[in-house]
Design an enzyme around this catalytic site. Structure first.
Site, PDB file in Angstrom:
ATOM      1  N   TYR A 148       0.847  -1.209   0.000  1.00  0.00           N
ATOM      2  CA  TYR A 148       0.000   0.000   0.000  1.00  0.00           C
ATOM      3  C   TYR A 148       0.878   1.253   0.000  1.00  0.00           C
ATOM      4  O   TYR A 148       0.689   2.141   0.825  1.00  0.00           O
ATOM      5  CB  TYR A 148      -0.901   0.005   1.242  1.00  0.00           C
ATOM      6  CG  TYR A 148      -1.878  -1.146   1.333  1.00  0.00           C
ATOM      7  CD1 TYR A 148      -2.486  -1.686   0.210  1.00  0.00           C
ATOM      8  CD2 TYR A 148      -2.217  -1.691   2.571  1.00  0.00           C
ATOM      9  CE1 TYR A 148      -3.390  -2.736   0.306  1.00  0.00           C
ATOM     10  CE2 TYR A 148      -3.139  -2.736   2.675  1.00  0.00           C
ATOM     11  CZ  TYR A 148      -3.712  -3.258   1.539  1.00  0.00           C
ATOM     12  OH  TYR A 148      -4.612  -4.291   1.642  1.00  0.00           O
ATOM     13  N   TRP A 165     -13.498 -12.513  -7.249  1.00  0.00           N
ATOM     14  CA  TRP A 165     -14.676 -12.950  -6.476  1.00  0.00           C
ATOM     15  C   TRP A 165     -15.982 -12.638  -7.216  1.00  0.00           C
ATOM     16  O   TRP A 165     -17.010 -13.227  -6.910  1.00  0.00           O
ATOM     17  CB  TRP A 165     -14.669 -12.361  -5.069  1.00  0.00           C
ATOM     18  CG  TRP A 165     -13.486 -12.798  -4.245  1.00  0.00           C
ATOM     19  CD1 TRP A 165     -12.762 -12.026  -3.395  1.00  0.00           C
ATOM     20  CD2 TRP A 165     -12.885 -14.107  -4.172  1.00  0.00           C
ATOM     21  NE1 TRP A 165     -11.754 -12.753  -2.808  1.00  0.00           N
ATOM     22  CE2 TRP A 165     -11.809 -14.029  -3.272  1.00  0.00           C
ATOM     23  CE3 TRP A 165     -13.141 -15.340  -4.796  1.00  0.00           C
ATOM     24  CZ2 TRP A 165     -10.992 -15.133  -2.974  1.00  0.00           C
ATOM     25  CZ3 TRP A 165     -12.331 -16.432  -4.490  1.00  0.00           C
ATOM     26  CH2 TRP A 165     -11.273 -16.323  -3.596  1.00  0.00           C
ATOM     27  N   ASP A 211     -10.107  -5.512   8.860  1.00  0.00           N
ATOM     28  CA  ASP A 211      -8.904  -5.209   8.073  1.00  0.00           C
ATOM     29  C   ASP A 211      -8.209  -4.005   8.699  1.00  0.00           C
ATOM     30  O   ASP A 211      -8.728  -3.389   9.642  1.00  0.00           O
ATOM     31  CB  ASP A 211      -9.258  -4.943   6.589  1.00  0.00           C
ATOM     32  CG  ASP A 211      -8.158  -5.434   5.633  1.00  0.00           C
ATOM     33  OD1 ASP A 211      -7.026  -4.927   5.739  1.00  0.00           O
ATOM     34  OD2 ASP A 211      -8.429  -6.316   4.799  1.00  0.00           O
ATOM     35  N   HIS A 256      -1.558 -17.176   2.526  1.00  0.00           N
ATOM     36  CA  HIS A 256      -0.521 -17.286   1.479  1.00  0.00           C
ATOM     37  C   HIS A 256       0.417 -16.081   1.461  1.00  0.00           C
ATOM     38  O   HIS A 256       1.447 -16.112   0.821  1.00  0.00           O
ATOM     39  CB  HIS A 256      -1.146 -17.546   0.093  1.00  0.00           C
ATOM     40  CG  HIS A 256      -1.766 -16.365  -0.563  1.00  0.00           C
ATOM     41  ND1 HIS A 256      -2.123 -16.356  -1.902  1.00  0.00           N
ATOM     42  CD2 HIS A 256      -2.107 -15.134  -0.090  1.00  0.00           C
ATOM     43  CE1 HIS A 256      -2.644 -15.187  -2.213  1.00  0.00           C
ATOM     44  NE2 HIS A 256      -2.668 -14.432  -1.141  1.00  0.00           N
ATOM     45  N   ASP A 257       0.041 -15.013   2.182  1.00  0.00           N
ATOM     46  CA  ASP A 257       0.927 -13.834   2.247  1.00  0.00           C
ATOM     47  C   ASP A 257       2.080 -14.022   3.224  1.00  0.00           C
ATOM     48  O   ASP A 257       3.023 -13.233   3.223  1.00  0.00           O
ATOM     49  CB  ASP A 257       0.132 -12.606   2.745  1.00  0.00           C
ATOM     50  CG  ASP A 257      -0.838 -12.070   1.705  1.00  0.00           C
ATOM     51  OD1 ASP A 257      -0.644 -12.344   0.517  1.00  0.00           O
ATOM     52  OD2 ASP A 257      -1.794 -11.365   2.099  1.00  0.00           O
ATOM     53  N   ASN A 303       4.844 -15.982  -7.340  1.00  0.00           N
ATOM     54  CA  ASN A 303       4.382 -14.606  -7.186  1.00  0.00           C
ATOM     55  C   ASN A 303       4.393 -14.185  -5.719  1.00  0.00           C
ATOM     56  O   ASN A 303       4.690 -13.045  -5.376  1.00  0.00           O
ATOM     57  CB  ASN A 303       2.977 -14.427  -7.775  1.00  0.00           C
ATOM     58  CG  ASN A 303       2.638 -12.984  -7.905  1.00  0.00           C
ATOM     59  OD1 ASN A 303       3.418 -12.213  -8.461  1.00  0.00           O
ATOM     60  ND2 ASN A 303       1.520 -12.577  -7.347  1.00  0.00           N
ATOM     61  N   GLN A 307       6.329 -10.963  -4.362  1.00  0.00           N
ATOM     62  CA  GLN A 307       5.472  -9.880  -3.858  1.00  0.00           C
ATOM     63  C   GLN A 307       5.121  -9.945  -2.364  1.00  0.00           C
ATOM     64  O   GLN A 307       4.555  -8.990  -1.847  1.00  0.00           O
ATOM     65  CB  GLN A 307       4.153  -9.857  -4.651  1.00  0.00           C
ATOM     66  CG  GLN A 307       4.316  -9.287  -6.050  1.00  0.00           C
ATOM     67  CD  GLN A 307       3.023  -8.691  -6.585  1.00  0.00           C
ATOM     68  OE1 GLN A 307       2.299  -9.358  -7.291  1.00  0.00           O
ATOM     69  NE2 GLN A 307       2.744  -7.444  -6.246  1.00  0.00           N
TER      70      GLN A 307
END
Ligand SMILES: C[S@@+](CC[C@H](N)C(=O)[O-])C[C@H]1O[C@@H](n2cnc3c(N)ncnc32)[C@H](O)[C@@H]1O
Length: 346
Positions: A148, A165, A211, A256-257, A303, A307
């Protein structure tokens, strides 16, 4: 003259080495708005007419349109010696910006951010870490500060994440019957795209999207949710702040991050706050148990290297993480798309 096996080898090599050109044709065609121009035109257009509407060169436009035809992203018909171009069903559904199933924002994100990180893949493999510093000059110490790094970038990322989605959200939320869980918390739920699917599938449920504050602010400003009342937002850091009470915790494309240690920490926190009989639903692209495929998930895993701090995992690896956090009765289901769903109970 090469032997058939030599021709096969060279053709495979060609396919691999030109793969990035194919991606760039798709990205540039989206970025320029070719699919949108063709969708708005009442009839098929020649390349000059497309070039004029885009304000682009005739030469470049013709070459791009012809490559799109070979890739089956456009169709062509020759009338009176003139080539006339139209969208295919695929481009009308997934590439025209105004289509409800459009993947346009994800493609722009791949073009403007992901592609630049992938330019440093070899370095990412050497270092074992993401490449934001090399690609954008930002320090990569705090993952989501890098992701971000500006408001525009954050908005593009949030829009991009929604796209898949709009096509596969219903399938993943329907993989298990979630009606026994009236109060759901979507941890790292971003703009609320999955929450929307959830409340439309399960009339009795309410969803809290949890979040970080910057994302919740942006979600409220740019992603109005019609089901306000059944979907609420809560700001916080899922590694350190108290988590909201819920019957089911959703973690979609969150684990997965992160590396295993951070996943373990997060799952332990979820287990601690989860009521007995409550559950956790993990939604991720799943590797085959032997990690030999699918290729798309292997590429996603690379990826994650360029990332993020994480990787894609096999069902057994998720089972092990969930079991170590204290969850039981782990069930795994694949859906028709790229994502699988794993449900576990406390
Ligand atoms: C890859 S995105 C997935 C978003 C969404 N679940 C989806 O599937 O589209 C990861 C999400 O986790 C959120 N996130 C990252 N770190 C967080 C933290 N420490 N606390 C809360 N949310 C976090 C991000 O802002 C982002 O929305």
């Amino acid at each position: 003259m090469g032997s058939p096996s030599e021709q096969d080898a060279l053709s495979l090599l060609d396919q691999c080495s030109c793969g990035f050109m194919v991606s760039q044709v798709l990205f540039a065609t989206c970025e320029l708005g070719v699919f949108d121009v063709l969708a708005e035109a009442p009839e098929a257009l020649g390349s000059d007419a497309v070039a004029t509407r885009l304000g682009a060169s005739s030469r470049g436009t013709e070459l791009l349109l012809d490559a799109c035809v070979s890739l089956k992203l456009l169709q062509v018909e020759t009338r009176g010696g003139k080539a006339l171009y139209q969208n295919t069903e695929l481009s009308s559904t997934y590439l025209v910006r105004s289509s409800p199933r459009s993947q346009h924002n994800m493609l722009l994100y791949l073009a403007r951010t992901t592609y630049l990180c992938w330019a440093h893949l070899a370095q990412a493999v050497r270092e074992g870490r993401n490449q934001y510093r090399k690609a954008f000059g930002v320090p990569s110490d705090e993952l989501f500060s890098a992701i971000y790094r500006s408001e525009d970038e954050q908005l593009q990322f949030m829009r991009a994440l929604q796209d898949i989605w709009s096509v596969q959200g219903r399938g993943v939320m329907a993989a298990f019957d979630l009606s026994p869980f009236p109060l759901i918390c979507d941890l790292g739920g971003c703009s609320g795209a999955l929450a929307k699917e959830c409340v439309s599938l399960y009339p009795g449920c309410r969803v809290t999207v949890f979040d970080i504050p910057a994302v919740v602010r942006m979600a409220r400003k740019h992603f109005p949710l019609l089901q306000e009342g059944r979907i609420g937002f809560q700001e916080g850091d899922f590694f350190s702040d108290p988590l909201p009470g819920a019957d089911l915790y959703v973690l979609a494309r969150v684990l997965h991050d992160w590396a295993d240690e951070k996943c373990a920490r997060l799952l332990a926190r979820v287990h601690q706050v989860c009521k007995p009989g409550g559950g956790v639903l993990v939604i991720e692209s799943l590797l085959d148990e032997d990690s030999r495929g699918p290729l798309t998930t292997q590429l996603y895993s690379l990826n994650m290297l360029v990332q993020t701090e994480g990787r894609e995992r096999t069902p057994a690896q998720y089972r092990a993480l969930l079991a170590a956090a204290g969850f039981r009765g782990v069930q795994c289901r694949t859906t028709w798309g790229l994502y699988g769903a794993i449900l576990a109970r406390k």
